[in-house]
Design an enzyme around this catalytic site. Structure first.
Site, PDB file in Angstrom:
ATOM      1  N   ARG A  24     -18.208  18.776 -18.812  1.00 31.93           N
ATOM      2  CA  ARG A  24     -17.232  17.913 -19.345  1.00 31.93           C
ATOM      3  C   ARG A  24     -15.649  18.378 -19.434  1.00 31.93           C
ATOM      4  O   ARG A  24     -15.645  19.469 -19.220  1.00 31.93           O
ATOM      5  CB  ARG A  24     -17.724  17.582 -20.866  1.00 31.93           C
ATOM      6  CG  ARG A  24     -19.050  16.972 -21.268  1.00 31.93           C
ATOM      7  CD  ARG A  24     -19.229  15.721 -20.789  1.00 31.93           C
ATOM      8  NE  ARG A  24     -18.209  14.701 -21.198  1.00 31.93           N
ATOM      9  CZ  ARG A  24     -18.288  14.365 -22.424  1.00 31.93           C
ATOM     10  NH1 ARG A  24     -19.593  14.414 -23.174  1.00 31.93           N
ATOM     11  NH2 ARG A  24     -17.303  13.662 -23.004  1.00 31.93           N
TER      12      ARG A  24
ATOM     13  N   ASN B  37     -14.800  34.420 -27.287  1.00 32.96           N
ATOM     14  CA  ASN B  37     -14.015  33.510 -27.222  1.00 32.96           C
ATOM     15  C   ASN B  37     -14.865  32.590 -28.492  1.00 32.96           C
ATOM     16  O   ASN B  37     -16.082  31.971 -28.121  1.00 32.96           O
ATOM     17  CB  ASN B  37     -14.256  32.611 -25.985  1.00 32.96           C
ATOM     18  CG  ASN B  37     -13.418  31.334 -26.054  1.00 32.96           C
ATOM     19  OD1 ASN B  37     -13.070  30.991 -27.187  1.00 32.96           O
ATOM     20  ND2 ASN B  37     -13.241  30.468 -24.867  1.00 32.96           N
TER      21      ASN B  37
ATOM     22  N   ARG C  34      -1.363  23.091 -27.374  1.00 30.92           N
ATOM     23  CA  ARG C  34      -2.237  21.905 -27.469  1.00 30.92           C
ATOM     24  C   ARG C  34      -2.008  21.588 -29.103  1.00 30.92           C
ATOM     25  O   ARG C  34      -1.004  21.754 -29.444  1.00 30.92           O
ATOM     26  CB  ARG C  34      -3.727  22.417 -27.264  1.00 30.92           C
ATOM     27  CG  ARG C  34      -4.045  22.716 -25.807  1.00 30.92           C
ATOM     28  CD  ARG C  34      -5.480  23.056 -25.542  1.00 30.92           C
ATOM     29  NE  ARG C  34      -6.392  21.833 -25.881  1.00 30.92           N
ATOM     30  CZ  ARG C  34      -7.558  22.009 -26.034  1.00 30.92           C
ATOM     31  NH1 ARG C  34      -8.258  23.295 -25.735  1.00 30.92           N
ATOM     32  NH2 ARG C  34      -8.310  21.059 -26.262  1.00 30.92           N
TER      33      ARG C  34
ATOM     34  N   ALA D 263     -13.912  26.638 -31.262  1.00 33.50           N
ATOM     35  CA  ALA D 263     -13.604  25.863 -32.444  1.00 33.50           C
ATOM     36  C   ALA D 263     -13.511  26.829 -33.645  1.00 33.50           C
ATOM     37  O   ALA D 263     -12.730  26.729 -34.604  1.00 33.50           O
ATOM     38  CB  ALA D 263     -14.092  24.630 -32.700  1.00 33.50           C
TER      39      ALA D 263
ATOM     40  N   TYR E 201     -11.024  22.495 -19.191  1.00 30.22           N
ATOM     41  CA  TYR E 201     -11.464  23.838 -19.390  1.00 30.22           C
ATOM     42  C   TYR E 201     -11.998  24.193 -17.649  1.00 30.22           C
ATOM     43  O   TYR E 201     -12.743  25.221 -17.400  1.00 30.22           O
ATOM     44  CB  TYR E 201     -12.793  23.693 -20.191  1.00 30.22           C
ATOM     45  CG  TYR E 201     -12.520  23.448 -21.312  1.00 30.22           C
ATOM     46  CD1 TYR E 201     -11.854  24.411 -22.255  1.00 30.22           C
ATOM     47  CD2 TYR E 201     -12.452  22.418 -22.152  1.00 30.22           C
ATOM     48  CE1 TYR E 201     -11.287  24.222 -23.453  1.00 30.22           C
ATOM     49  CE2 TYR E 201     -12.372  22.221 -23.606  1.00 30.22           C
ATOM     50  CZ  TYR E 201     -11.576  23.090 -24.026  1.00 30.22           C
ATOM     51  OH  TYR E 201     -11.229  22.871 -25.476  1.00 30.22           O
TER      52      TYR E 201
END
Ligand code: CA2
Length: 146
Positions: free
Chosen positions: A19, A75, A108, A78, A24
């Protein structure tokens, strides 16, 4: 003895390559793992590569890393922007920690500009796509005391 680097990935990163390729990219998490394994081999290290959609799993792996790892690449996805619990867990780890983001979070939304994890990270990479993982592994390996 060979040093081990834990590479921890947070929520939704299992969907990498499936997605939102505009943000990404097209590579999958399996591709990321292969890249990390290659970078670690070059640095003479082993890796443990994990992904979870659950905050507690990431915390448990950080606790495990206290005894099992010499460095952490994370990483937090969120959870970067929300998790004091992950920050607290990282603060119990003695070795080097490198935070990595695939996207350039500072270009962003404003809510992505703050990272709790950065308060502990010894280095932060953002915006280099999945190549950032190879850089993070190579750099964390250099930071591990001999
Ligand atoms: O840029 C990064 O690596 C992020 O850590 C990715 C997180 C985001 O919340 C951070 O602000 C920045 C999101 C990971 C979601 O990954 C997906 C991958 C493919 C498709 C959908 C989501």
């Amino acid at each position: 003895m060979t040093k081990t680097i834990y590479i921890l990935n947070g929520p939704n990163l299992n969907l990498l390559g499936k997605r939102q390729p505009d943000i990404y990219g097209h590579a999958t998490l399996e591709d990321v793992e292969a890249l990390c394994a290659s970078a670690a081999k070059d640095a003479g290290c082993d890796i443990v590569f994990c992904q979870s959609n659950h905050e507690g799993d990431l915390i448990d792996w950080i606790h495990e890393a206290r005894d099992a790892a010499s460095g952490i690449v994370i990483n937090p996805a969120a959870f970067t922007h929300t998790s004091v619990a992950i920050l607290d867990a990282l603060n119990t780890f003695d070795g080097p920690v490198v935070e990595i983001h695939i996207s350039q979070v500072h270009k962003r939304e404003a809510f992505r500009h703050h990272s709790y994890v950065s308060m502990r990270a010894d280095g932060v990479l953002a915006g280099f796509g999945i190549d950032g993982y190879a850089m993070a592994v190579s750099q964390v390996a250099k930071m591990i005391p001999a």
